[in-house]
Design a protein around this motif. Structure first.
Motif, PDB file in Angstrom:
ATOM      1  N   PRO A 168       0.798  -1.229   0.000  1.00 25.81           N
ATOM      2  CA  PRO A 168       0.000   0.000   0.000  1.00 25.81           C
ATOM      3  C   PRO A 168       0.834   1.284   0.000  1.00 25.81           C
ATOM      4  N   ASN A 169       2.142   1.162   0.203  1.00 23.80           N
ATOM      5  CA  ASN A 169       3.000   2.351   0.316  1.00 23.80           C
ATOM      6  C   ASN A 169       3.447   2.818  -1.071  1.00 23.80           C
ATOM      7  N   LEU A 170       2.487   3.361  -1.831  1.00 20.34           N
ATOM      8  CA  LEU A 170       2.733   3.717  -3.219  1.00 20.34           C
ATOM      9  C   LEU A 170       2.646   5.227  -3.445  1.00 20.34           C
ATOM     10  N   ASN A 171       3.554   5.731  -4.226  1.00 20.41           N
ATOM     11  CA  ASN A 171       3.492   7.094  -4.741  1.00 20.41           C
ATOM     12  C   ASN A 171       3.096   6.974  -6.205  1.00 20.41           C
ATOM     13  N   ILE A 172       1.807   7.201  -6.492  1.00 23.89           N
ATOM     14  CA  ILE A 172       1.273   6.932  -7.825  1.00 23.89           C
ATOM     15  C   ILE A 172       1.197   8.229  -8.624  1.00 23.89           C
ATOM     16  N   LEU A 173       1.837   8.223  -9.781  1.00 30.37           N
ATOM     17  CA  LEU A 173       1.879   9.372 -10.682  1.00 30.37           C
ATOM     18  C   LEU A 173       1.168   9.007 -11.975  1.00 30.37           C
ATOM     19  N   LEU A 174       0.203   9.812 -12.371  1.00 31.69           N
ATOM     20  CA  LEU A 174      -0.546   9.547 -13.597  1.00 31.69           C
ATOM     21  C   LEU A 174      -0.162  10.565 -14.654  1.00 31.69           C
ATOM     22  N   PHE A 175       0.403  10.090 -15.753  1.00 27.96           N
ATOM     23  CA  PHE A 175       0.810  10.946 -16.863  1.00 27.96           C
ATOM     24  C   PHE A 175      -0.146  10.761 -18.029  1.00 27.96           C
ATOM     25  N   SER A 176      -0.739  11.879 -18.448  1.00 30.37           N
ATOM     26  CA  SER A 176      -1.658  11.834 -19.576  1.00 30.37           C
ATOM     27  C   SER A 176      -1.853  13.250 -20.099  1.00 30.37           C
ATOM     28  N   GLN A 177      -2.809  13.390 -20.989  1.00 28.18           N
ATOM     29  CA  GLN A 177      -3.171  14.692 -21.535  1.00 28.18           C
ATOM     30  C   GLN A 177      -4.669  14.884 -21.402  1.00 28.18           C
ATOM     31  N   GLY A 178      -5.092  16.132 -21.359  1.00 25.75           N
ATOM     32  CA  GLY A 178      -6.513  16.417 -21.264  1.00 25.75           C
ATOM     33  C   GLY A 178      -6.863  17.212 -20.025  1.00 25.75           C
ATOM     34  N   LYS A 180      -8.358  17.942 -16.193  1.00 26.82           N
ATOM     35  CA  LYS A 180      -8.253  17.310 -14.880  1.00 26.82           C
ATOM     36  C   LYS A 180      -9.535  16.584 -14.499  1.00 26.82           C
ATOM     37  N   GLU A 181     -10.671  17.119 -14.925  1.00 29.91           N
ATOM     38  CA  GLU A 181     -11.952  16.512 -14.542  1.00 29.91           C
ATOM     39  C   GLU A 181     -12.081  15.068 -15.058  1.00 29.91           C
ATOM     40  N   ASN A 182     -11.334  14.727 -16.100  1.00 33.80           N
ATOM     41  CA  ASN A 182     -11.387  13.370 -16.626  1.00 33.80           C
ATOM     42  C   ASN A 182     -10.662  12.358 -15.741  1.00 33.80           C
ATOM     43  N   PHE A 183      -9.798  12.860 -14.847  1.00 31.92           N
ATOM     44  CA  PHE A 183      -8.977  11.977 -14.033  1.00 31.92           C
ATOM     45  C   PHE A 183      -9.072  12.274 -12.541  1.00 31.92           C
ATOM     46  N   SER A 184      -9.876  13.238 -12.149  1.00 31.91           N
ATOM     47  CA  SER A 184      -9.899  13.690 -10.752  1.00 31.91           C
ATOM     48  C   SER A 184     -10.312  12.588  -9.789  1.00 31.91           C
ATOM     49  N   HIS A 185     -11.081  11.605 -10.247  1.00 30.78           N
ATOM     50  CA  HIS A 185     -11.501  10.513  -9.363  1.00 30.78           C
ATOM     51  C   HIS A 185     -10.320   9.648  -8.940  1.00 30.78           C
ATOM     52  N   LEU A 194      -1.808  13.815 -10.317  1.00 30.62           N
ATOM     53  CA  LEU A 194      -2.116  13.982 -11.731  1.00 30.62           C
ATOM     54  C   LEU A 194      -1.079  14.884 -12.385  1.00 30.62           C
ATOM     55  N   LEU A 195      -0.430  14.367 -13.400  1.00 29.25           N
ATOM     56  CA  LEU A 195       0.571  15.118 -14.158  1.00 29.25           C
ATOM     57  C   LEU A 195       0.108  15.154 -15.609  1.00 29.25           C
ATOM     58  N   LEU A 196      -0.751  16.116 -15.882  1.00 30.88           N
ATOM     59  CA  LEU A 196      -1.405  16.217 -17.182  1.00 30.88           C
ATOM     60  C   LEU A 196      -0.781  17.331 -18.005  1.00 30.88           C
ATOM     61  N   VAL A 198       2.113  17.800 -19.107  1.00 31.64           N
ATOM     62  CA  VAL A 198       3.426  18.281 -18.670  1.00 31.64           C
ATOM     63  C   VAL A 198       4.426  18.135 -19.814  1.00 31.64           C
ATOM     64  N   ASP A 199       5.589  18.717 -19.632  1.00 36.29           N
ATOM     65  CA  ASP A 199       6.660  18.649 -20.611  1.00 36.29           C
ATOM     66  C   ASP A 199       6.943  17.196 -20.990  1.00 36.29           C
ATOM     67  N   ILE A 200       7.203  16.938 -22.259  1.00 41.52           N
ATOM     68  CA  ILE A 200       7.333  15.561 -22.721  1.00 41.52           C
ATOM     69  C   ILE A 200       8.508  14.835 -22.077  1.00 41.52           C
ATOM     70  N   VAL A 201       9.638  15.494 -21.884  1.00 41.77           N
ATOM     71  CA  VAL A 201      10.771  14.782 -21.287  1.00 41.77           C
ATOM     72  C   VAL A 201      10.535  14.528 -19.804  1.00 41.77           C
ATOM     73  N   GLU A 202       9.728  15.353 -19.164  1.00 42.58           N
ATOM     74  CA  GLU A 202       9.345  15.098 -17.775  1.00 42.58           C
ATOM     75  C   GLU A 202       8.534  13.804 -17.695  1.00 42.58           C
ATOM     76  N   SER A 203       7.613  13.632 -18.626  1.00 40.78           N
ATOM     77  CA  SER A 203       6.835  12.385 -18.679  1.00 40.78           C
ATOM     78  C   SER A 203       7.736  11.196 -18.963  1.00 40.78           C
TER      79      SER A 203
END
Length: 264
Positions: A168-178, A180-185, A194-196, A198-203
């Protein structure tokens, strides 16, 4: 090593995306090493999919060339290598042989940007592929590339829940485009960052070097996994390229098929 050099396509000609051309260079690097040849790579050019990042095509290519820092080993008499042979024939047949060389290629990567990783947690990166204007309406239902419906949403939720059962000790990072309301849940229900847009090399940096990479059926994910830097890669069992044999495959509902691959 011979001075003779080989190369595949590196110019997107304004339609080719990063993933399709990057995997050619990754495979070529390994193939050249195994065949005692040198790699000819003047750098990516003409790539598509730069539009969402608000920079020019040239800036996009320059940024990626600087990040991956793929070596141009020789300009002597470069000979073209057929890309279908390189990826679909040789690459699929010699998956284990190519792996250590592509892993070595990751040592060339240069990144001095922000890091969202946490040292006291297991860092998980979700790559969620969404449709965009540059895809020209591409739809491959059997491959399920896009995050486009409630069922695909359930898939990612199930993967997260299955990971949390292990640790359960997870740091979860979600990379996508669009939006925030599409991923806020995901943020609300799982504490996902949520990392939406963001710069391509950061992703790319985070997908490549995360402890756990949860892929989409996308060459963007596939190429990141090829660098072999993740402790665990989790992927669907229906992609048209073969993942490394240590990849933990899931069914369409996000249930792990290869349980023995999940160790973190």
């Amino acid at each position: 090593m011979s001075d003779s050099s080989i190369y595949p396509t590196f110019d997107g000609n304004h339609t080719g995306g990063l993933g399709s051309l990057l995997q050619l260079q990754q495979h070529l690097y390994a193939y050249a090493k195994l065949k005692n040849l040198k790699m000819h790579f003047p750098g990516f050019s003409g790539l598509s999919h730069y539009q969402p990042y608000g920079i020019s095509q040239q800036e996009f290519c320059d940024k990626l060339n600087s990040f991956y820092n793929i070596p141009n080993e020789s300009n002597v008499d470069p000979q073209f290598v057929d890309e279908c042979f390189l990826v679909r024939e040789w690459g699929e047949k010699f998956n284990s042989e190519k792996r250590p060389y592509i892993k070595d290629l990751a040592n060339h990567i240069k990144y001095n940007g922000v890091s969202h990783f946490k040292k006291d947690q297991v860092n998980v990166c979700l790559h969620v592929r969404v449709d965009n204007n540059q895809d020209n309406g591409l739809v491959i239902p059997d491959i399920e590339i896009y995050y486009k419906n409630d069922f695909k949403d359930l898939y990612f939720r199930n993967v997260i829940n299955n990971l949390k059962k292990i640790n359960p000790n997870l740091n979860i990072l979600l990379f996508s485009q669009g939006d925030k309301e599409n991923f806020s849940h995901f943020e609300k229900d799982f504490g996902v960052k949520l990392l939406l847009n963001v710069d391509i090399v950061e992703s790319l940096y985070h997908l490549i070097f995360a402890d756990i990479l949860v892929t989409s059926n996308s060459s963007f994910s596939y190429c990141s996994h090829l660098f072999d830097q993740n402790k665990v890669v989790i992927s669907r069992d229906n992609f048209f390229h073969s993942w490394y044999e240590t990849t933990a495959l899931t069914d369409k509902e996000g249930n792990f098929i290869r349980h023995e691959k999940i160790r973190f």
